[in-house]
Design a protein around this motif. Sequence first.
Motif, PDB file in Angstrom:
ATOM      1  N   ASN A  12      73.274  47.679  33.584  1.00  0.00           N
ATOM      2  CA  ASN A  12      74.131  46.602  33.105  1.00  0.00           C
ATOM      3  C   ASN A  12      73.709  45.308  33.780  1.00  0.00           C
ATOM      4  OD1 ASN A  12      76.322  48.296  31.694  1.00  0.00           O
ATOM      5  ND2 ASN A  12      76.184  49.200  33.745  1.00  0.00           N
ATOM      6  N   ALA A  13      73.442  44.300  32.995  1.00  0.00           N
ATOM      7  CA  ALA A  13      73.028  43.018  33.566  1.00  0.00           C
ATOM      8  C   ALA A  13      74.132  42.430  34.430  1.00  0.00           C
ATOM      9  CB  ALA A  13      72.667  42.048  32.445  1.00  0.00           C
ATOM     10  N   GLU A  14      75.360  42.869  34.210  1.00  0.00           N
ATOM     11  CA  GLU A  14      76.488  42.304  34.952  1.00  0.00           C
ATOM     12  C   GLU A  14      76.666  42.960  36.322  1.00  0.00           C
ATOM     13  OE1 GLU A  14      76.697  43.843  32.022  1.00  0.00           O
ATOM     14  OE2 GLU A  14      77.275  42.390  30.480  1.00  0.00           O
ATOM     15  N   VAL A  15      75.783  43.891  36.681  1.00  0.00           N
ATOM     16  CA  VAL A  15      75.865  44.495  38.021  1.00  0.00           C
ATOM     17  C   VAL A  15      74.739  43.929  38.870  1.00  0.00           C
ATOM     18  CG1 VAL A  15      75.804  46.646  39.339  1.00  0.00           C
ATOM     19  CG2 VAL A  15      76.855  46.614  37.067  1.00  0.00           C
ATOM     20  N   VAL A  16      75.107  43.238  39.964  1.00  0.00           N
ATOM     21  CA  VAL A  16      74.091  42.606  40.825  1.00  0.00           C
ATOM     22  C   VAL A  16      74.359  43.004  42.278  1.00  0.00           C
ATOM     23  CG1 VAL A  16      73.830  40.622  39.291  1.00  0.00           C
ATOM     24  CG2 VAL A  16      75.458  40.510  41.193  1.00  0.00           C
ATOM     25  N   THR A  17      73.390  42.702  43.157  1.00  0.00           N
ATOM     26  CA  THR A  17      73.608  42.985  44.580  1.00  0.00           C
ATOM     27  C   THR A  17      74.174  41.731  45.259  1.00  0.00           C
ATOM     28  OG1 THR A  17      71.428  42.275  45.299  1.00  0.00           O
ATOM     29  CG2 THR A  17      71.660  44.590  44.608  1.00  0.00           C
ATOM     30  N   LEU A  18      74.762  41.929  46.418  1.00  0.00           N
ATOM     31  CA  LEU A  18      75.335  40.800  47.168  1.00  0.00           C
ATOM     32  C   LEU A  18      74.260  39.767  47.535  1.00  0.00           C
ATOM     33  CD1 LEU A  18      77.750  39.434  48.570  1.00  0.00           C
ATOM     34  CD2 LEU A  18      77.327  40.916  50.548  1.00  0.00           C
ATOM     35  N   PRO A  19      73.098  40.198  48.056  1.00  0.00           N
ATOM     36  CA  PRO A  19      72.079  39.183  48.343  1.00  0.00           C
ATOM     37  C   PRO A  19      71.709  38.378  47.092  1.00  0.00           C
ATOM     38  CG  PRO A  19      71.416  41.322  49.249  1.00  0.00           C
ATOM     39  CD  PRO A  19      72.679  41.545  48.477  1.00  0.00           C
ATOM     40  N   ASP A  20      71.666  39.032  45.931  1.00  0.00           N
ATOM     41  CA  ASP A  20      71.367  38.289  44.702  1.00  0.00           C
ATOM     42  C   ASP A  20      72.461  37.283  44.384  1.00  0.00           C
ATOM     43  OD1 ASP A  20      69.060  39.636  44.309  1.00  0.00           O
ATOM     44  OD2 ASP A  20      69.878  41.078  42.841  1.00  0.00           O
ATOM     45  N   LEU A  21      73.704  37.743  44.504  1.00  0.00           N
ATOM     46  CA  LEU A  21      74.816  36.850  44.187  1.00  0.00           C
ATOM     47  C   LEU A  21      74.795  35.635  45.115  1.00  0.00           C
ATOM     48  CD1 LEU A  21      77.573  36.420  42.608  1.00  0.00           C
ATOM     49  CD2 LEU A  21      78.650  37.277  44.696  1.00  0.00           C
TER      50      LEU A  21
ATOM     51  N   ASP B  74      84.119  40.980  34.899  1.00  0.00           N
ATOM     52  CA  ASP B  74      82.953  40.363  34.263  1.00  0.00           C
ATOM     53  C   ASP B  74      81.709  40.548  35.111  1.00  0.00           C
ATOM     54  OD1 ASP B  74      84.578  39.300  32.186  1.00  0.00           O
ATOM     55  OD2 ASP B  74      85.290  37.804  33.633  1.00  0.00           O
ATOM     56  N   LEU B  75      81.901  40.922  36.375  1.00  0.00           N
ATOM     57  CA  LEU B  75      80.752  41.033  37.280  1.00  0.00           C
ATOM     58  C   LEU B  75      81.072  42.077  38.332  1.00  0.00           C
ATOM     59  CD1 LEU B  75      78.014  39.551  38.082  1.00  0.00           C
ATOM     60  CD2 LEU B  75      79.409  38.281  39.728  1.00  0.00           C
ATOM     61  N   VAL B  76      80.083  42.925  38.610  1.00  0.00           N
ATOM     62  CA  VAL B  76      80.207  43.854  39.734  1.00  0.00           C
ATOM     63  C   VAL B  76      79.140  43.485  40.746  1.00  0.00           C
ATOM     64  CG1 VAL B  76      79.889  46.248  40.476  1.00  0.00           C
ATOM     65  CG2 VAL B  76      81.241  45.749  38.427  1.00  0.00           C
ATOM     66  N   VAL B  77      79.562  43.320  42.007  1.00  0.00           N
ATOM     67  CA  VAL B  77      78.623  42.946  43.062  1.00  0.00           C
ATOM     68  C   VAL B  77      78.546  44.093  44.057  1.00  0.00           C
ATOM     69  CG1 VAL B  77      78.076  41.271  44.854  1.00  0.00           C
ATOM     70  CG2 VAL B  77      79.274  40.538  42.772  1.00  0.00           C
ATOM     71  N   LEU B  78      77.349  44.563  44.307  1.00  0.00           N
ATOM     72  CA  LEU B  78      77.152  45.684  45.219  1.00  0.00           C
ATOM     73  C   LEU B  78      76.749  45.151  46.595  1.00  0.00           C
ATOM     74  CD1 LEU B  78      75.171  48.048  42.798  1.00  0.00           C
ATOM     75  CD2 LEU B  78      77.663  47.792  43.077  1.00  0.00           C
ATOM     76  N   ALA B  79      77.610  45.407  47.588  1.00  0.00           N
ATOM     77  CA  ALA B  79      77.295  44.953  48.946  1.00  0.00           C
ATOM     78  C   ALA B  79      76.275  45.926  49.536  1.00  0.00           C
ATOM     79  CB  ALA B  79      78.549  44.888  49.802  1.00  0.00           C
ATOM     80  N   THR B  80      75.019  45.651  49.231  1.00  0.00           N
ATOM     81  CA  THR B  80      73.938  46.548  49.659  1.00  0.00           C
ATOM     82  C   THR B  80      73.623  46.287  51.126  1.00  0.00           C
ATOM     83  OG1 THR B  80      72.449  44.910  48.764  1.00  0.00           O
ATOM     84  CG2 THR B  80      72.867  46.857  47.419  1.00  0.00           C
ATOM     85  N   GLY B  81      73.297  47.353  51.796  1.00  0.00           N
ATOM     86  CA  GLY B  81      73.098  47.254  53.233  1.00  0.00           C
ATOM     87  C   GLY B  81      71.672  47.002  53.642  1.00  0.00           C
TER      88      GLY B  81
END
Lengths: 140, 645, 442
Positions: B307-316, B461-468
């Motif tokens: 899903n284009a609406e799922v991004v990582t925290l560093p990206d956001l 509308d957006l999911v942000v993954l706080a990747t470690g």
Amino acid sequence: MGSQTGATAQDKILLLATESCAYPGADSVGQAHASYPANVYVLKVKAPVLFPEKFYLDCFRKGIGGIIIMSCGEECPYEGAYKAMAKRLDRVYELMKEEGLDIRRLRLTAICTVCNRAFLNEVNQMNQIVHELSPPVQAP
Amino acid sequence: MSEPQRAKAPDAGEQAKVGVYICYCGGNISDHVDVEKVRERMETVPGVAVARTNMFMCSDPGQELIMEDLRQGRINRVVVASCAPSLHESTFRSAIARAGGNPYQYEHANIREQVSWVHHGQAATDKASRLIAAATGKARTLTPLEPLRVTARRHAVVIGGGIAGMRAALDLADMGVRVALVEKTPYLGGGVSRLVRLAPTGEDAAHLVTTLARRILEHPGITVHAGSAVTTFGGYVGNFTLGVSPVPGACAPAGETWPGGYVPGKGVLVPPSPDGGAITLETGVVVLATGFASYIPRPGEYGFGENAEVVTLPDLIQKIGGLEGQRGGTLVIDGRPIRSMALIHCVGSRQIPGIHEEDANGHLNEHCSRVCCTSAINTANAIREACPQTSVYELYRDIRTYGRGQEELYAKASGNRVVFMRFGADQAPVVQRGAPGSGHPLKVTVTDQLTFGEELEVPVDLVVLATGMEPGPVADLVEMLKLPVGADRFLLETHPKLRPVELPIAGIFLAGTCQAPMDAGETCNAASAAAVKAVSLLSKGYVELDPFVAEVDVRRCTGTGACVQACLNPGAIALETMDIDGRPVTRARVTPALCLGCGACVAVCPENAIDINGWTLAQYEAMVDMIVSDAVCQDSGAVPETVGA
Amino acid sequence: MDSSKNAVFDAVVIGGGIAGLQSALDLAGQGYKTAVVEKDASIGGKMIRLSKVFPTLDCASCITTPKMAAAAHHENITLYTWCDVQRVEKDATGVSVSMIQRPRYVDIDKCIGCRKCEYNCPVLVPDTEQGGFSGRKAIRIPFSNAIPQKALLDVENCMLCGKCADVCPTKAIRYDQKPEPRRIAAKTAILATGYELSSVTGKPQYGNGDIPNVIDSLQMERLLAPHGPYGRVLRPSDGMIPDSIAYVQCAGSRDASMGVSYCSRFCCMYAVKQAMLLSGSLPLADITIYYMDIRAFGKNYEQFYQNAKAMGIEFVKAKVASLDAGQGGAVTVRYEDQTGEGATSRDHDLVVLSMGVLPGFAPGGVCPVGLGPDGFIQSVLPKLSPSVTDLEGVFVAGVAAGPKDIVDTITEAGAAAMQAAKYLTALSGKAPGAANKESSHE
Ligand SMILES: Cc1cc2nc3c(=O)[nH]c(=O)nc-3n(C[C@H](O)[C@H](O)[C@H](O)COP(=O)(O)OP(=O)(O)OC[C@H]3O[C@@H](n4cnc5c(N)ncnc54)[C@H](O)[C@@H]3O)c2cc1C
Ligand SMILES: Cc1cc2nc3c(=O)[nH]c(=O)nc-3n(C[C@H](O)[C@H](O)[C@H](O)COP(=O)(O)OP(=O)(O)OC[C@H]3O[C@@H](n4cnc5c(N)ncnc54)[C@H](O)[C@@H]3O)c2cc1C
Ligand code: SF4
Ligand code: SF4
Ligand code: SF4
Ligand code: SF4
């Protein structure tokens, strides 16, 4: 007080105590004035991995009744030494069996700088074992 | 290159004359040990030249006894029998040195902590006698030793040009150490360049990076080798040699200006290395500052990649920047209004065997990445403050705002009406396409422990993954420098408290997130701590090492190589061809600067050809002989002797 | 240990806990003459009083004593223990520390630490070094691994019977010793004054300290220490072996109404650690930790926490509302269960409070260094150089700059030493980089 009554030349116990853990641990027992049998002799070692199989067998031949290797265990400052030594002891146990020596005469344990109780336990247990067994060599 | 030198050859021929000094310790020893009796016994021990007693051996008159005997040539080895060596061994060694003796020809007998305080009566006197006799047995064969001196180049190589590497390089250079900073990309700045405002204090990332990078580039003592990597490594503390070569393809796109220009997301562009090609660096110490890599979610993990609406925290963080032009209303990303967003914590961190799936290489990231909770909350606050129409949900396991000023950010987030939901490790939220007509492309389903385990569905509308943070890709360095790596795959320090920035290999230090996740301030602390260790090591121009290292008797060695196999520090002992009596032979040789002195080699040598100086097997045997010998005393006790001496 | 009345050093470190010792060692290792000023009778700070330490579970004494001994024996370090710092002044020439060395009533140059005085002293008082659980004499070595190993006489309790003076083999007892004013001049200073735990008195929800068998975490450290007051874990009120032990996390932290709005940072981890140690020494006991969030953020901490869970330690997500004395010495814990039951309560045999961490030193009137709103010393470069304060040439390390575990403390102490060394280098005229200019032609 300990069981030095009845001591013979044969029942001396050697503690090979690491300079960073068990040797200060033995000092800590002293600071607490907790007495233990006087047949126990502490030798300071950097790492007990130094001793070859022969050293232990020679000690028993010379009349040492029991040996406790007091290491640092997991806190050993020399990476890999503890494992290498544990492997060596397996071979020493084999050789002891071949010579008819009770393998309880040799023990490996970890003692920290303030493990007074554990130290005393080890020493007392080894004394019991040594007293229970006959001397390792016959008198000449 | 300088080889460690032993100053004096052991004077084996010299006749051993041992002086024995027994302390009363003001009654502490003499109340239980018959000190004069022990002295009489010691006078009969072979090799003992004098035996004396004193009320307090550590006092000046006590020390004077030893010094006078040495100066008069009556003795050349010393045994003091007193309290624990931890208290006064150094006192007596330095007395010997002051009297012109060799402080290593000294042995200590511990007759207070290990005799008079734990035994009483005749048994105490006898044990003291045997212990002191054992000490003389060792002392007789003690050879003079000198600390090993290895000359050290006042030069450091720092690998990695993130804030850890830059901090360490500046600290070292400010202390007058020449520094070569090797960075594999064309930019200085590392991970901080990918941030905008740092939590919790709000510093501008660009400003932090440019401040450090400018000082680095202007510093006359620092050479930066950007777009380069270490390709070869050799040597030992004080004298390492590193080959550095350009990384193919590591150059900045045309149009980026240098020097000192800051490129968001990348860092400060560095002029290409003047040398161009491969070079060799000779250095005294190495500081590793290779940093971390951000976890990349697996395709499908929380809908990532699908899903284009799922991004990582560093990206956001990079996408929204300083939220310029977003004041008021709703957050807009890539032209899309974000009315509602969910931030999911612990993605790729805190994984639990049995619950989480291993990656392609069988790894789980069991560690907590330390910075993502605070960074996520910081980002949520910024968005809520600039775009009050955007709802923010944080889905977390534990909120780890542990540091100074961080709990305050968390409290502020509640004030900003960020909605927190807590999920269990085994009840990860599920990200799915939103129901048609819901008006939101995604929905997140979560079992919220804060509302008594209710299952909630959040349209977003957006999911942000706080990747470690994961360890950076440094397998090549690990291989080349033989670096220890922990179960978490980060570089592993010698001991987290005793030696937190050191490695078992002397002269190599750890700085920053190559060791474990850290925030920027913690990273700079670690880097300065590494620098201070390096500076101390280089401060004298030489490194002094304990002389207690292995030495091979080449006359006995037959070159079996058993020692090489057993050595715990590969490289410390090696077989080499040497010339003996005009014939080339294979023999083992120790590199003292690398030897740990553990003795693993001693035990396995079939020829008894290796020993640790100062702790030889023969010395231990001599001690055991004295302990079992009845020459100095018959054993005491109720039961009479069964065997004669 | 030679400490004359006026002394000059390159650096002075205030506080002889693990932070201060590490800073001093890192300065002394570079050849800088360094003084360590400690208010207590021994160096070592809180760490030497702990049992075992997370996450490696190695014994605290085993890793603290080597650093204490290294500092005590270092030729470039001078220790001043038992000192009250009166003023720390900073001017163009450097830092000057005025202090008063309190009398030990013992001549420390003569005392050999044999404890004869201690054994013969007839006065027994509760030993705060053992959590108040066991006794000590009016004259004693402060604790078994104290450095210096020198006797200390407490005049409050001494009845001047003269026994110690009679038995002392070195005639070291000095009943007439006076406080000694001292002054230290140095070019740079490091503040490493650590922390104290907040007190349970004045916290009515926890019983103000009046409920039996409610102890704080440092007391539990003593119960767990191999050389602790009972040598094993017993309930203080009646010596019973506790079957059920509870931890109350954030007891006074993360709650402005209790005076500490910040997170005390290491209490989650030490609670997990103590729980693991307890389950080792009392395998049958149930251990419950009431918490809000478990903050296991450091290297290998999360793994440590997961191990504790796997060992069967119960973690209950709940904010504890209050404690009450229960039946037969038990303690009733009242809490809001967030996963279902709502307001509820449970009885435990022993309750440990993870109290908040407060600054160990209030510089007001003593040292003009800036503080943060939390009362800890403020860092002016929290990202690039966290040990830098607003007083030029004065640095901060360890918990003095906010709660921190031992690993982070030791690292920061090294960093503070680095910044202080750079300051000294810059002062000495060798301007930063000057040395490099000559050699950069090579
Ligand atoms: C999502 C996220 C948010 C964050 N938010 C914050 C925040 O708000 N506040 C805060 O204080 N911290 C924050 N951090 C942490 C911060 O980014 C790190 O503390 C910091 O970047 C660590 O610096 P470093 O130098 O150790 O590593 P890095 O920044 O990773 O730098 C390492 C450098 O070494 C180079 N390198 C790697 N391998 C080699 C090699 N073999 N040879 C040569 N060079 C090499 C790399 O190219 C890189 O330039 C955040 C981190 C993340 C992931
Ligand atoms: C119950 C408990 C368990 C813990 N367990 C662990 C653990 O397992 N692992 C871990 O990593 N951390 C643990 N910690 C945290 C650890 O105690 C600290 O990280 C560490 O002690 C901090 O060291 P410090 O030197 O900064 O402070 P301190 O240890 O407090 O030392 C400060 C020193 O400065 C002195 N001082 C203060 N003011 C002055 C003054 N004005 N003048 C002169 N001297 C002064 C004090 O007397 C003291 O000696 C635990 C803490 C607690 C409460
Ligand atoms: S810092 Fe927070 S989000 Fe990151 S891994 Fe740790 S608990 Fe999870
Ligand atoms: S008796 Fe004297 S020497 Fe011994 S500890 Fe007491 S004061 Fe010190
Ligand atoms: S004089 Fe004081 S300190 Fe000394 S023994 Fe008597 S009561 Fe104890
Ligand atoms: S460390 Fe844990 S117990 Fe301590 S204040 Fe922070 S969250 Fe609460």
